[in-house]
Write an enzyme that holds these catalytic residues in place. Structure first.
Site, PDB file in Angstrom:
ATOM      1  CB  THR A   1      -3.819   5.339  -2.905  1.00 30.30           C
ATOM      2  OG1 THR A   1      -4.038   3.940  -3.050  1.00 30.30           O
ATOM      3  CG2 THR A   1      -4.752   5.863  -1.835  1.00 30.30           C
TER       4      THR A   1
ATOM      5  CE1 TYR B   1       0.128  -2.768  -6.030  1.00 31.20           C
ATOM      6  CE2 TYR B   1       0.119  -0.566  -6.961  1.00 31.20           C
ATOM      7  CZ  TYR B   1      -0.523  -1.569  -6.272  1.00 31.20           C
ATOM      8  OH  TYR B   1      -1.801  -1.382  -5.837  1.00 31.20           O
TER       9      TYR B   1
ATOM     10  CE  LYS C   1       0.361  -1.351  -2.765  1.00 29.16           C
ATOM     11  NZ  LYS C   1      -0.145  -0.004  -3.184  1.00 29.16           N
TER      12      LYS C   1
ATOM     13  CB  VAL D   1       2.346  -0.910   0.585  1.00 32.61           C
ATOM     14  CG1 VAL D   1       2.039   0.442  -0.052  1.00 32.61           C
ATOM     15  CG2 VAL D   1       3.844  -1.128   0.688  1.00 32.61           C
TER      16      VAL D   1
END
Length: 300
Positions: free
Chosen positions: A57, A145, A173, A213
């Protein structure tokens, strides 16, 4: 996991964390001053416990290593005394990922986020070695992640449980969307599970997750924290009502690529963080208007 079932242990990165966008100036350079101001906004107004800098992001595929280090240092300077700053360092190259992890530590990061090595689709023994090698490279706590629809390969349950034996690998995550698999890892490891999909935060909490998150948490952070805290306090109906109220924002931010609508939404709220780097385009007028309408009626 808590030794006492009635004891709630605060996870190392708190409950609400935002994958922060990277502001750009008019000439396309990273705007460090605006990054500091955005970090302050997210921590002081949106109640974030931690920030992810240089995640997807944050447009990490199109920022340089030097820009990444400068961003970490700027955000640590702005909020590092009252929030954790976690640096995204994941790449598809283990050696490069290790170098970025060391760079992040030198820049003052409190932890690192490491995505599954993408595109090359290594077998699970390669995935496991990647994470263990990065975890060995510094003493920073590592958040793995797991996002197979982007990385091209998942972190399998047995791999995650094995990763949990490493003292520096502290959490996940989770953007896999498989609550049964996540529940199994939570049961059989000490890994703290954070939802990597905003709308899955409450469902993940119900099977032992610790927080989120987020992407929409640029706007919903304060209310999302209220939802998490209500659930943990046993006020399930209140948590459900908050989840349902926030659901249009949780899902609306992903009507197109998330960073596009975060930047459009921030500009709509009078906090312009600039454009995006190619290949990402800015949101269209129609996409912006649709998301702005959601933000305008949401109880944020």
């Amino acid at each position: 996991m808590p030794q006492d079932a009635n004891e709630v242990i605060e996870p190392i990165f708190g409950r609400v964390t935002t994958a922060m966008v990277t502001p750009f100036a008019a000439d396309g350079s990273v705007d460090l001053d605006k990054a500091r101001k955005l970090a302050v906004r997210l921590v002081d107004e949106q109640a974030n416990d931690a920030l992810i800098v240089n995640g997807t992001t944050g447009e990490s595929p199109t920022t340089t290593d030097e820009e990444k280090a400068a961003l970490v240092a700027a955000v640590v300077e702005a909020v590092g005394d009252r929030a954790q700053v976690v640096a995204g360092v994941g790449t598809f190259d283990t050696h490069h990922t290790i170098a970025l992890a060391k760079q992040a530590k030198d820049a003052g990061a409190h932890g690192v986020l490491v995505v599954t090595p993408y595109y090359s689709k290594p077998p699970q023994r390669g995935v496991l070695k990647h994470f263990l090698d990065v975890a060995d490279a510094t003493d920073l706590p590592l958040l793995a992640y797991d996002i197979p629809h982007r990385a091209g390969v998942q972190i399998e349950t047995k791999t995650l449980i094995a990763m949990g034996d490493h003292p520096n690998i502290v959490g996940v995550k989770d953007a896999k969307g498989d609550l049964a698999a996540s529940s199994r890892v939570i049961l059989e490891s000490n890994l703290a599970y954070y939802s990597g999909d905003d709308a899955m935060t409450l469902p993940l909490l119900s099977v032992g997750g610790v927080g989120v998150v987020g992407t929409s948490t640029h706007f919903t952070g304060r209310r999302t924290k209220q939802m998490v805290e209500a659930f943990l306090a046993g006020r399930v109906e209140e948590a459900l009502a908050l989840h349902q109220a926030l659901l249009p924002v949780y899902t609306g931010v992903f009507a197109t690529q998330g960073v596009m609508l975060v930047k459009a939404g921030l500009a709509h709220q009078g906090f312009d963080v600039g454009g995006l780097r190619a290949p990402l385009p800015s949101a269209t007028a129609e996409e912006t208007a649709a998301f702005a309408a959601i933000l305008d009626v949401a109880d944020l």
